[in-house]
Motif scaffolding. Structure first.
Motif, PDB file in Angstrom:
ATOM      1  N   UNK A  32      87.449 -73.026  12.953  1.00 19.94           N
ATOM      2  CA  UNK A  32      88.709 -71.651  12.064  1.00 19.94           C
ATOM      3  C   UNK A  32      88.428 -71.068  13.151  1.00 19.94           C
ATOM      4  N   UNK A  33      90.151 -70.424  12.415  1.00 15.90           N
ATOM      5  CA  UNK A  33      90.959 -69.696  13.316  1.00 15.90           C
ATOM      6  C   UNK A  33      91.717 -68.485  12.166  1.00 15.90           C
ATOM      7  N   UNK A  34      90.557 -67.152  12.041  1.00 15.91           N
ATOM      8  CA  UNK A  34      90.392 -66.328  13.035  1.00 15.91           C
ATOM      9  C   UNK A  34      89.098 -67.201  13.385  1.00 15.91           C
ATOM     10  N   UNK A  35      88.441 -67.080  14.750  1.00 15.03           N
ATOM     11  CA  UNK A  35      86.636 -68.456  14.886  1.00 15.03           C
ATOM     12  C   UNK A  35      85.551 -67.095  13.819  1.00 15.03           C
ATOM     13  N   UNK A  36      84.718 -68.057  13.178  1.00 12.62           N
ATOM     14  CA  UNK A  36      83.745 -67.380  12.006  1.00 12.62           C
ATOM     15  C   UNK A  36      83.945 -66.839  10.712  1.00 12.62           C
ATOM     16  N   UNK A  37      85.625 -66.982  10.691  1.00  7.15           N
ATOM     17  CA  UNK A  37      85.467 -66.539   9.216  1.00  7.15           C
ATOM     18  C   UNK A  37      85.542 -68.005   7.862  1.00  7.15           C
ATOM     19  N   UNK A  38      85.235 -68.922   8.711  1.00  8.60           N
ATOM     20  CA  UNK A  38      85.283 -69.689   7.953  1.00  8.60           C
ATOM     21  C   UNK A  38      83.634 -70.662   8.118  1.00  8.60           C
ATOM     22  N   UNK A  39      82.904 -70.978   6.873  1.00  7.51           N
ATOM     23  CA  UNK A  39      81.440 -71.563   7.796  1.00  7.51           C
ATOM     24  C   UNK A  39      80.884 -72.869   6.980  1.00  7.51           C
ATOM     25  N   UNK A  40      79.675 -73.387   7.462  1.00  7.09           N
ATOM     26  CA  UNK A  40      79.800 -74.785   6.436  1.00  7.09           C
ATOM     27  C   UNK A  40      78.092 -74.843   5.931  1.00  7.09           C
ATOM     28  N   UNK A  41      77.639 -75.025   4.611  1.00  7.72           N
ATOM     29  CA  UNK A  41      76.563 -75.246   4.343  1.00  7.72           C
ATOM     30  C   UNK A  41      76.463 -76.482   4.485  1.00  7.72           C
ATOM     31  N   UNK A  42      75.091 -78.149   4.157  1.00  8.99           N
ATOM     32  CA  UNK A  42      75.351 -79.261   3.985  1.00  8.99           C
ATOM     33  C   UNK A  42      74.332 -79.686   2.719  1.00  8.99           C
ATOM     34  N   UNK A  43      75.171 -80.475   1.648  1.00  6.53           N
ATOM     35  CA  UNK A  43      74.643 -80.174   0.443  1.00  6.53           C
ATOM     36  C   UNK A  43      74.086 -81.385   0.242  1.00  6.53           C
ATOM     37  N   UNK A  44      72.671 -81.819  -0.924  1.00  9.04           N
ATOM     38  CA  UNK A  44      72.951 -83.741  -1.438  1.00  9.04           C
ATOM     39  C   UNK A  44      73.179 -83.181  -2.795  1.00  9.04           C
ATOM     40  N   UNK A  45      73.340 -84.014  -3.133  1.00  9.92           N
ATOM     41  CA  UNK A  45      73.559 -84.572  -4.435  1.00  9.92           C
ATOM     42  C   UNK A  45      72.682 -83.085  -5.628  1.00  9.92           C
ATOM     43  N   UNK A  46      70.987 -82.579  -5.386  1.00 10.05           N
ATOM     44  CA  UNK A  46      71.034 -82.444  -6.589  1.00 10.05           C
ATOM     45  C   UNK A  46      70.904 -81.058  -6.352  1.00 10.05           C
ATOM     46  N   UNK A  47      71.287 -80.596  -5.097  1.00  8.98           N
ATOM     47  CA  UNK A  47      71.053 -79.028  -3.958  1.00  8.98           C
ATOM     48  C   UNK A  47      73.062 -78.695  -5.678  1.00  8.98           C
TER      49      UNK A  47
END
Length: 112
Positions: free
Chosen positions: A30-45
């Motif tokens: 991301x630019x600026x660094x750290x402004x965008x983060x991510x998570x990983x989810x399954x169908x239940x979540x």
């Protein structure tokens, strides 16, 4: 505080043992660094979020200790792991709540 959802379908070869599964790696830059983060989810979540706004995930990115531009922030975040079940998965990108700066980001996925 905005979210962007991306989905992909994964099919596990039933003949492959869990310990032999190939890892998947997802990086977020991301630019600026750290402004965008991510998570990983399954169908239940994802269904929990849709039903009542519950924010659950089985994985999220960690900052990598590389700082090529010497700004004191990791150059990218990464999640790495093996998926053990066939199904639809989601990569959810979130804009940092403590930042009002606009962000540009891109994802790199390997191992699928």
């Amino acid at each position: 505080g905005e979210y962007r959802w991306y989905s992909f379908d994964y099919t596990r070869d039933s003949k492959t043992k869990i310990e032999d599964l190939r890892p998947i790696e997802i990086k977020i830059f991301s630019n600026p660094p750290g402004v965008a983060t991510m998570s990983i989810r399954n169908a239940e979540e994802a269904a929990m979020w849709k039903a009542d706004g519950t924010q659950e995930s089985f994985g999220c990115c960690s900052g990598v200790g590389i700082d090529r531009d010497k700004d004191g922030k990791s150059d990218y975040g990464v999640w790495k792991g093996a998926l053990v079940a066939t199904g639809r998965y989601y990569v959810v990108v979130e804009h940092a709540r403590n930042s009002s700066a606009p962000a540009v980001y891109h994802l790199e996925v390997s191992g699928l």
